[in-house]
Design an enzyme around this catalytic site. Structure first.
Site, PDB file in Angstrom:
ATOM      1  N   HIS A   1       0.880  -0.949  -0.002  1.00 49.45           N
ATOM      2  CA  HIS A   1       0.069  -0.159  -0.148  1.00 49.45           C
ATOM      3  C   HIS A   1       0.969   1.138  -0.105  1.00 49.45           C
ATOM      4  O   HIS A   1       1.657   1.476   0.975  1.00 49.45           O
ATOM      5  CB  HIS A   1      -0.928   0.065   1.223  1.00 49.45           C
ATOM      6  CG  HIS A   1      -1.707  -1.114   1.213  1.00 49.45           C
ATOM      7  ND1 HIS A   1      -3.255  -1.366   0.829  1.00 49.45           N
ATOM      8  CD2 HIS A   1      -1.684  -2.406   1.708  1.00 49.45           C
ATOM      9  CE1 HIS A   1      -3.562  -2.139   0.862  1.00 49.45           C
ATOM     10  NE2 HIS A   1      -2.562  -3.073   1.331  1.00 49.45           N
TER      11      HIS A   1
ATOM     12  N   HIS B   1      -8.773 -10.759  -1.341  1.00 48.75           N
ATOM     13  CA  HIS B   1      -8.464 -10.494  -0.041  1.00 48.75           C
ATOM     14  C   HIS B   1      -9.879 -11.386   0.511  1.00 48.75           C
ATOM     15  O   HIS B   1     -10.754 -11.172   0.422  1.00 48.75           O
ATOM     16  CB  HIS B   1      -8.970  -9.127   0.491  1.00 48.75           C
ATOM     17  CG  HIS B   1      -8.946  -8.699   1.841  1.00 48.75           C
ATOM     18  ND1 HIS B   1      -7.946  -8.315   2.708  1.00 48.75           N
ATOM     19  CD2 HIS B   1      -9.946  -9.175   2.780  1.00 48.75           C
ATOM     20  CE1 HIS B   1      -8.179  -7.960   3.746  1.00 48.75           C
ATOM     21  NE2 HIS B   1      -9.513  -8.705   3.967  1.00 48.75           N
TER      22      HIS B   1
ATOM     23  N   ASP C   1       2.500  -6.987   2.248  1.00 46.54           N
ATOM     24  CA  ASP C   1       1.266  -6.253   2.490  1.00 46.54           C
ATOM     25  C   ASP C   1       1.607  -4.900   3.512  1.00 46.54           C
ATOM     26  O   ASP C   1       0.967  -4.820   4.552  1.00 46.54           O
ATOM     27  CB  ASP C   1       0.277  -7.136   3.245  1.00 46.54           C
ATOM     28  CG  ASP C   1      -1.007  -6.691   3.615  1.00 46.54           C
ATOM     29  OD1 ASP C   1      -1.344  -5.515   3.021  1.00 46.54           O
ATOM     30  OD2 ASP C   1      -1.999  -7.194   4.199  1.00 46.54           O
TER      31      ASP C   1
ATOM     32  N   ASN D   1      -6.812   0.741  -2.633  1.00 44.79           N
ATOM     33  CA  ASN D   1      -7.362   1.368  -1.434  1.00 44.79           C
ATOM     34  C   ASN D   1      -6.999   2.846  -1.116  1.00 44.79           C
ATOM     35  O   ASN D   1      -6.622   2.986   0.015  1.00 44.79           O
ATOM     36  CB  ASN D   1      -7.667   0.706  -0.511  1.00 44.79           C
ATOM     37  CG  ASN D   1      -6.350  -0.006   0.185  1.00 44.79           C
ATOM     38  OD1 ASN D   1      -5.241   0.189  -0.533  1.00 44.79           O
ATOM     39  ND2 ASN D   1      -6.738  -0.621   1.502  1.00 44.79           N
TER      40      ASN D   1
END
Lengths: 309, 422
Positions: B60, B177, B303, B92
């Protein structure tokens, strides 16, 4: 002497510390029962009660414990909703510290909040109940009541019936009583028993009768209506039919057994009215025990503070 | 001028041996013992190990929208410091990367930054809301390398099926996910002894397993490939293993925290331990290691989920999920998988570089002639103690503070250029 500045839970304190608190509480209870309500042990000290959840009993008990010991006492009510919207807990803690608070008794809907506060401030933090984690002073007062009746906690069988899953009282009792050599048995709908409770030392009973059989203490825990709407059991009437404690169930307990409940009680759900008002019930006396335990905790934490000033 | 990496132990997919690597421009042009240094800029790798540039297919980077946590520049700097040369970033962001414009923005920002290669992953559904398909084709055309609604499952099975089916027309895989939100029911840690001990709400393995099984089942019935994100349960590993055995085109990944940590770390309410899915128990940890060894789990990803102080210095329930991991992934994986004797460094290179390249069809992932010169030069004997406060990433949120690890990245090359030097 206690070993840390805070009372966060019974998980991290020793059997010796529990005994120390109970010994002091017994003395406090004797003095309070004899009419003495004015001490100067905490003179010049400040206790803040910081409650993010409603409470009558625990909050009043902490407030009066502080007042009787001679502390200045202030209470702050914060609605649960402000946990997410308002000032952060850390900022609130820093503010209270800057206002020279010595003790903060906190109740919070989330587990671990008192621990976060204790890490942030130099004040002594007393956990007045955090989410589903612990409620150490409640368990200590239950233990005080049991010890008064039976002289010791070692070897006692304690039966806890009700919403074990969401109960910080059941957890603190399990952790504390196990350390003191008592056996904790629980019984509830399967949906209200948390995973791994047996790994923490509890005996999971397979029937109400097995749970209560020969127990020296029988504790009911409040069943909240919202658990029913959450689908954890079908109805309150079904709950009381299969899981409630009535005189017949109670007759299996030890002759001199005590009935406990942290309150507030749902009469006719977890315990019948006959049980609540019956001879074995110590529910009212528990309130005085609670006052004494909180006075003892404050006194001992103050001693720790003075020794480590 | 050509570059020559001299004297290092070179990690190939099947072996590890001393060799020099000659780089012309962006490519590896020769690998041999004792290549002449004449006319070359020499990078001395004596005593060091040359690892293929790590491909982190699950990170991310937070930009656009959450630059307080991380941005493409800070994330890229952190990546190359961790030996990572290619990063796939999850959608996201704010706005969500569910359209061609955001895909293009991320790619152009990454190019301006010019450190590692950044590959955007597009959302499966608009706004990651799980309701309507995002502009999958347009994102593919703009360079999205895969699709995911990471952070949550597409709860509606029909939408998920349509997403997988439609995406396959553009050769894009869904990275799933897996989490049944009804079963999670607000859980923040693994359901078990430690959730009960702390009173923190538990999330059962079944919440993850059910979705793993569902997404495998959807892919199987459509005969399209599918990739399962950050596997954390022993039972999930089993579901994937049996699917692979009957020929389903499923690949899967896990993260260092799932093969190193157990939920014993949550008992102090340290919010740096809060991650989704949650770290679980010893039997899960062991099964994940087994899965990495036997090929059930194809990739190690980070992650990488950087968060700012204010996201983490709050009550456990209120804290953001995620761990900052891109800088420590290599050292942790090397220490706990290779140095501990579980696998060879070549096997690790496949998990961290070769397989991710294959899963997503990316260039690189292997040290060979003709491949892009994406390399991480590491000192396997260098020992250090992890300290999140020293991270280059804006996210200091690591549960590994104080862990002593081996394998320090000393230089990272991307397309032949040195982008990090310790």
């Amino acid at each position: 002497m206690l070993r840390q500045k805070d009372l966060l839970g019974l998980r991290d304190i020793t059997a010796e510390e529990i005994t120390l608190i109970l010994d002091n509480a017994e003395e406090m209870k004797r003095l309070v029962n004899s009419g003495k309500k004015s001490f100067d042990l905490l003179k010049g000290k400040t206790l803040v009660t910081l409650f993010y959840e409603n409470s009558t009993r625990t909050r009043t008990s902490f407030e009066l414990a502080g007042k009787y010991l001679g502390a200045t006492e202030v209470n702050i009510s914060a609605a649960s909703s402000s946990v997410q919207k308002g000032e952060t807990l850390i900022d609130t803690g820093k503010t209270l510290q800057a206002l020279k608070a010595d003790f903060i008794a906190i109740r919070h809907p989330m587990g671990g909040a008192p621990h976060l506060l204790a890490k942030t401030v130099g004040c002594s933090v007393l956990n007045g109940g955090d989410g589903m984690n612990e409620h150490p002073t409640q368990a200590l007062l239950d233990m005080l009541t049991m010890r008064e009746t039976f002289g010791t906690l070692k070897g006692l069988k304690v039966a806890i019936l009700g919403d074990i899953k969401h109960s910080r009282v059941a957890k603190s009792n399990l952790l504390g009583l196990s350390k003191m050599g008592a056996e904790v048995w629980v019984y509830a709908p399967k949906t209200l028993i948390p995973k791994g409770f047996d790994e923490l030392g509890a005996h999971i009973a397979t029937s109400r009768e097995q749970c209560v059989d020969g127990a020296e203490a029988v504790m009911g825990l409040r069943i909240q209506l919202e658990r029913q709407s959450g689908g954890l059991f079908p109805s309150l009437s079904e709950y009381s039919k299969f899981y409630g404690v009535n005189d017949e169930v109670l007759s299996r307990a030890a002759k001199n057994a005590v009935v406990l409940h942290p309150g507030p009680v749902n009469r006719g759900v977890e315990l019948t009215t006959q049980v609540i008002d019956g001879q074995k019930s110590r529910i009212e006396d528990q309130v005085t025990s609670g006052l004494a335990v909180r006075m003892a905790a404050l006194k001992l934490l103050n001693e720790y503070r003075e020794a480590h000033a | 001028m050509n570059k020559l990496i001299k004297g290092g132990e070179v990690v190939f997919p099947d072996r590890c041996e001393r060799a020099d690597i000659l780089i012309d421009g962006t490519k590896i042009v020769k690998i041999a013992k004792n290549i002449s240094a004449e006319g070359c800029e020499v990078i001395d790798a004596t005593g060091k190990t040359v690892f293929p540039g790590i491909i982190d297919m699950h990170a991310h980077l937070r930009e656009p929208g959450f630059e307080g946590k991380e941005d493409i520049e800070s994330g890229s700097k952190a990546a190359v410091a961790g030996g990572v040369t290619q990063v796939c970033c999850m959608p996201n962001t704010n706005p969500v990367c569910d359209n061609a414009v955001v895909v293009r923005y991320i790619k152009s920002r990454a190019q301006e930054v010019g450190l590692c290669k950044v590959h955007p992953i597009g959302a499966i559904t608009k706004g990651e809301k799980g309701e309507a398909l995002a502009d999958i084709g347009k994102m593919a055309k703009e360079g999205a390398v895969a699709l995911s609604d990471d952070g949550r499952s597409v709860m509606n099975s029909l939408i998920m099926r349509l997403g997988m089916e439609y995406a396959s027309g553009f050769n894009l895989k869904c990275l799933c996910h897996c989490e049944d939100l009804d079963l999670v029911d607000g859980g923040v840690v693994n359901e078990g002894k430690n959730s009960t001990l702390t009173g923190l709400k538990g999330s059962p393995r079944a919440a993850e397993d059910i979705m793993i099984a569902r997404d495998i089942s959807l892919a199987e019935s459509l005969d399209v490939p599918v990739h399962i994100c950050h596997v954390s349960t022993y039972s999930g590993v089993d579901i994937i293993r049996s699917a692979k055995a009957r020929g389903v085109k499923v690949t899967a990944e896990t993260c260092p925290h799932y093969f190193i940590l157990t939920d014993d770390i949550i008992t102090d309410f340290d919010t740096f331990t809060k991650v989704n899915p949650p770290v679980r128990e010893e039997k899960d940890r062991l099964a994940i290691i087994e899965g990495l060894k036997d090929g059930t789990l194809d990739c190690i990803v980070t992650d990488h989920a950087p968060h700012s102080k204010k996201d983490k210095e709050v009550e456990y329930n209120l804290a953001a999920f995620g761990m900052s991991g891109i800088e420590t992934s290599f050292s942790l994986s090397y220490t706990y998988l290779v140095k501990s004797g579980i696998m060879t460094i070549s096997e690790l290179s496949r998990l961290m570089a070769g397989n991710p390249a294959e899963v997503l069809g990316l260039e690189g992932g292997e040290i060979k002639v003709g491949a892009p010169a994406d390399l991480a030069i590491v000192d396997l004997n260098a020992k250090y103690v992890i300290d999140g406060n020293k991270f280059i990433s804006k996210g200091k949120n690591t549960p590994f503070n104080g862990y002593e690890v081996y394998g320090k990245v000393v230089k990272t090359l991307v397309d032949g250029d040195v982008k990090y030097s310790a």
